[in-house]
Write a protein that holds these residues in place. Structure first.
Motif, PDB file in Angstrom:
ATOM      1  N   ARG A 141      -3.021  -2.428  -5.123  1.00 15.78           N
ATOM      2  CA  ARG A 141      -4.031  -1.803  -5.762  1.00 15.78           C
ATOM      3  C   ARG A 141      -3.504  -1.491  -7.292  1.00 15.78           C
ATOM      4  NH1 ARG A 141      -8.690  -4.404  -4.486  1.00 15.78           N
ATOM      5  NH2 ARG A 141      -9.038  -4.483  -2.282  1.00 15.78           N
ATOM      6  N   SER A 144      -1.274   2.173  -7.294  1.00 14.17           N
ATOM      7  CA  SER A 144      -0.947   2.554  -6.069  1.00 14.17           C
ATOM      8  C   SER A 144       0.711   1.973  -6.082  1.00 14.17           C
ATOM      9  CB  SER A 144      -1.037   1.462  -4.954  1.00 14.17           C
ATOM     10  OG  SER A 144      -1.058   0.236  -5.196  1.00 14.17           O
ATOM     11  N   ARG A 215      -3.575   5.584   2.281  1.00 11.80           N
ATOM     12  CA  ARG A 215      -2.277   5.905   1.778  1.00 11.80           C
ATOM     13  C   ARG A 215      -2.372   6.886   0.978  1.00 11.80           C
ATOM     14  NH1 ARG A 215       2.421   2.792   2.084  1.00 11.80           N
ATOM     15  NH2 ARG A 215       4.066   3.546   0.728  1.00 11.80           N
ATOM     16  N   PRO A 218       1.443   6.855  -3.478  1.00 13.19           N
ATOM     17  CA  PRO A 218       1.875   5.703  -4.143  1.00 13.19           C
ATOM     18  C   PRO A 218       3.229   5.110  -3.677  1.00 13.19           C
ATOM     19  CG  PRO A 218       2.064   7.100  -6.047  1.00 13.19           C
ATOM     20  CD  PRO A 218       1.357   8.072  -4.586  1.00 13.19           C
ATOM     21  N   ASP A 343      -7.935   3.734  -6.650  1.00 15.07           N
ATOM     22  CA  ASP A 343      -6.919   2.866  -5.680  1.00 15.07           C
ATOM     23  C   ASP A 343      -7.950   2.025  -5.045  1.00 15.07           C
ATOM     24  OD1 ASP A 343      -4.681   3.994  -6.832  1.00 15.07           O
ATOM     25  OD2 ASP A 343      -4.533   5.655  -5.518  1.00 15.07           O
ATOM     26  N   ARG A 344      -8.866   2.599  -4.411  1.00 12.26           N
ATOM     27  CA  ARG A 344      -9.534   1.558  -3.409  1.00 12.26           C
ATOM     28  C   ARG A 344     -10.909   1.130  -3.692  1.00 12.26           C
ATOM     29  NH1 ARG A 344      -9.095   5.036   1.994  1.00 12.26           N
ATOM     30  NH2 ARG A 344      -9.774   6.587   0.843  1.00 12.26           N
TER      31      ARG A 344
END
Length: 848
Positions: A141, A144, A215, A218, A343-344
């Motif tokens: 991603r 990340s 997470r 990173p 990131d997501r």
């Protein structure tokens, strides 16, 4: 029974012989089992070779590669799309080339270990590293994976195609003498992650992510190229220690030509003198290295940079708005999305409830702080109805950020949830204090209701009293530091109330959102940790200071259009980076406000408005009772009138003090005109005296006559005596006349002392306190015959001889005055004088 030494020794020797015999027997059994297993494996291999053939074996390895390295982690370059999407399943292996038969040659890295590249063929080594990195960047991603490069031989040129990642901070290049800095930074990250992120609960970041589904850190890929002189022994030792502990913390090293000892978790790519390449995983099989096309590297890195937020368009404001308005209950708290996780790619929500209770928002000018507040207010307003949520909004900076939420000249809509909107109040800290006082009273009211119903918090109160009006209250104060930046009574009381609201607001559903350009400069707040401890929700815009924890540099690294949202008082492990929409552009918040306004309940009144740049009109205030004069507007939530009651009690006179003539005329005229409005025609008399000629006095006299009142433009003052109707003597610039006439000074003194008992009241303007005292005090001492006064441009130190003059801290400012009435018994209060007399050619006072 007692054993002899010889007997004890014999017994021990017997036990040892028996144990040895048992071990030999078990070893024999184990050897037999191993032999049988090896024979079975060999038979299976022979059967596979006899029945499968080489093609089926290769196909088996291809399927294994597809599972361990899905998507572009193992796809040949020719089969790539221009902008590959990240894989839903994170790969465990990555392709760096192929072996005979077109089978992918794979190496592990992320969440696995480290890579060592050995060999002098720099071009082949570059191809291995480039191939590995481009697949990692493409499959992870965006944002990340962070890459650090120490390349003293070529100063970073070895990763030239990846330098687009430098713009959003995904690639950092270290200089020739900065290896120690790089390794030191990795040391600190490892210690921090072990202490604050893992905390003994998980063995690695990978295990933590598998357990929580998120997470928190990173990956870091660190590429270390040997300098020309080679590595020193201490540098190798330091590097090995980082590699030993780094993999569990998501830190992975790609080391080129370093004399590292073999260790578990280190994959080796060896480039021979003849150009042959072998890896630990492929063994003796020769690997053909496949360098990535330059345009593909560029496209992958440019895409990652865009999606991290440097060039990618932010999410649309409409994405924050639910399909159905006002469908949620605020009983347990309020929550709403304010942006998209970088990131997501999922919504990032802000929660205000039992935990977190309050929010601290920070960002320098131009960082998007106001835009964030719009996104928050709009998203919450769309989800909760005005009966579930109310806003109290203040903006201390010079601007109109929240003015758009009120009815304007062109747009008549207003936000239904807003109960109070204060703008341009940078010079009216008193209004911020008034809001905190109101919230304090509301806190007490709710607490009393909770005690009456024997409950402890708002959610329970709403359950036992469903017919009551108990919405959540969110008070947003932008540039709140203005309220507490001076050392005075306002700061002291504001800090007390902030502390009380911060501690007890949780249980009664009152939430504070404090925003600032520079929280670090608010010494009064940082000296009171108990207040900040309650603001566990922290929102840091780019380059914000002192919002997050001291060891959390995320605000310095976050890209524009983004914010760090942290619900654990700024601790690093709780960071979520949200990409924010443009919530203030045309067609965004204004459209939402119009739709919500059309849905508003019929009985709902518009919000109270306080604009520090607006001068109120006397006609906006209801007519007072007879004998009551209005001198200005109080700086409170209701916009109440500041009034003086004139009756027969001693001292019922009014003094206006200051050199600002226009405001002095307005204050006196307001008092006279409001007295006239309260009295029926003929039930009061007005005497106007001019110490200096001014056309405004003549206009006031004409207005009084038009209203049916008896008015006298006098050159001399009457003697005090008992009158049938009240007589109001308005003395304009009286000190200019008394300075020339001692008899006139005596007349003023006698009227101030004896007039109220006979219904004669002095309303006068003096330029200074000393001139007032000279006219109304026969000997030295304080002023006792005038117990209501309005001070304009007069410093607080000059007011001590007046009633109540010792009780205030006052900084004079334009179109503001300090008002005190001894009858009310309060401390002096700031007021806004009405503007009632115009400098135009109009024959009537403005607004009347």
């Amino acid at each position: 029974m007692t054993l002899k030494p010889g007997d004890l020794l014999a017994a021990v020797q017997k036990d040892v012989r028996q144990a040895r015999a048992t071990i030999r027997a078990r070893r024999s059994d184990l050897d037999e089992t191993i032999a049988e297993a090896e024979a079975a494996v060999e038979r299976a291999r022979e059967e596979a070779a006899a029945t499968s053939g080489p093609e089926l074996v290769l196909e088996h390895w291809r399927r294994h590669a597809a599972e361990a390295a899905p998507g572009v982690a193992s796809t040949p370059w020719d089969d790539w799309v221009v902008e590959p999407e990240p894989s839903d399943d994170e790969p465990s292996l990555y392709r760096v080339g192929s072996v005979e038969g077109g089978v992918p040659a794979l190496v592990p890295l992320l969440d696995a270990g480290h890579l060592r590249v050995i060999g002098k063929d720099m071009a082949t080594a570059d191809a291995v590293v480039d191939s590995l990195l481009v697949r990692i960047v493409a499959t992870a991603r965006p944002g990340s994976v962070r890459i650090s490069l120490y390349d003293p031989r070529r100063l970073g040129a070895g990763l030239g195609g990846f330098h687009a990642l430098s713009r959003p901070g995904l690639l950092t290049v270290y200089g020739v003498e900065e290896l120690k800095d790089l390794l030191g930074s990795l040391d600190r990250d490892i210690r921090r992650i072990q202490r604050d992120v893992l905390g003994g609960g998980h063995s690695s970041i990978a295990a933590l992510a598998a357990s929580t589904g998120r997470r928190p850190e990173p990956w870091q890929v660190v590429i270390v190229q040997s300098p020309v002189r080679g590595f020193r022994d201490d540098e190798v030792a330091h590097l090995e220690s980082v590699m030993h502990a780094g993999a569990a913390c998501g830190i992975h090293v790609i080391c080129r030509d370093a004399p590292l000892a073999d260790a578990p978790g280190i994959e080796t790519v060896e480039i021979g003198e003849d150009g042959t390449v072998r890896t630990s995983m492929t063994g003796e099989l020769r690997v053909t290295v496949e360098p990535p096309p330059a345009n593909l590297v560029r496209d992958v890195c440019e895409r990652a940079a865009r999606w991290v937020g440097i060039e990618r368009d932010p999410p649309r404001f409409a994405e924050l708005v639910p399909h159905r308005f006002w469908g949620e209950t605020s009983a347990p708290g309020v929550r709403a999305p304010i942006g998209e996780d970088v990131d997501r790619y999922e919504p990032v929500e802000v929660l205000l409830g039992d935990d977190p209770v309050h929010a601290l928002v920070g960002g320098p000018p131009g960082s998007g702080k106001t835009n964030f507040l719009y996104a928050l207010i709009g998203s919450l307003s769309a989800r909760y109805s005005p009966s579930e949520l109310e806003f109290y909004l203040l903006d201390f900076k010079e601007g109109v950020s929240f003015a758009r939420l009120a009815s304007g000249r062109t747009d008549k809509t207003w936000l239904p949830h807003a109960r109070l909107i204060g703008v341009n109040i940078n010079n009216d800290r008193e209004f911020g204090l008034a809001l905190l006082r109101f919230l304090g009273r509301e806190l007490e009211r709710r607490g009393a209701a909770a005690r009456e119903h024997e409950v402890t918090k708002l959610e329970e109160l709403r359950a036992v009293d469903p017919d009551g009006h108990w919405p959540r209250i969110v008070a947003v104060i932008d540039e709140f530091q203005v309220l507490i930046q001076q050392q005075d009574r306002i700061t002291d009381e504001s800090l007390y109330l902030l502390n009380d609201l911060a501690r007890r607001g949780r249980s009664q559903g009152i939430h504070l959102v404090l925003a600032s350009q520079n929280v670090g400069g608010v010494q009064a707040l940082w000296g009171r940790g108990a207040i900040l401890d309650q603001f566990t929700l922290r929102v840091a815009l780019p380059k914000a200071r002192r919002i997050l924890a001291d060891d959390n540099p995320a605000a310095q690294q976050v890209a524009r259009f983004c914010a760090v949202v942290n619900s654990e008082s700024g601790a690093r492990q709780a960071n979520r980076v949200a990409r924010l929409p443009d919530a203030g552009a045309a067609g965004t918040f204004d459209v939402l406000q119009r739709e919500l306004w059309q849905r508003r309940p019929e009985h709902l009144a518009p919000p109270q408005i306080f604009d520090g740049a607006h001068v109120p009109e006397l006609t906006s205030v209801p007519s007072p009772p007879p004998g009551e004069g209005i001198v200005g507007q109080l700086i409170d939530l209701a916009g109440s009138a500041a009034t003086v009651r004139f009756d027969r009690n001693p001292g019922r006179n009014l003094a206006v003090i200051g050199t600002r003539a226009d405001e002095a005329y307005d204050v006196l005229s307001s008092a006279v005109m409001s007295l006239a409005r309260g009295h029926a025609p003929g039930s009061a008399e007005f005497v106007l005296f001019e110490g200096e000629p001014n056309p405004q006095v003549a206009r006031l006299a004409r207005w009084l006559a038009d209203e049916g009142h008896r008015v006298d433009l006098a050159a001399e003052l009457p003697e005090p005596g008992d009158r049938q109707v009240p007589v109001y003597l308005a003395l304009f610039a009286v000190d200019a006349a008394t300075a020339r006439s001692a008899p006139l000074r005596t007349a003023v003194r006698r009227l101030a002392e004896h007039g109220p008992d006979g219904q004669m009241h002095v309303l006068g303007w003096w330029r200074t306190v000393d001139r007032l005292r000279a006219d109304v005090v026969e000997r030295t001492g304080p002023v006792r015959t005038i117990d209501a006064w309005v001070a304009l441009d007069v410093r607080d130190s000059e007011l001590t001889s007046l009633p109540g003059g010792q009780l205030q801290h006052w900084s004079p400012r334009r179109r503001r005055a300090l008002f005190y009435d001894q009858r009310a018994g309060n401390t002096p209060q700031p007021i806004i004088p009405f503007k009632v007399l115009s400098d135009t050619t109009s024959s009537t006072p403005e607004g009347m």
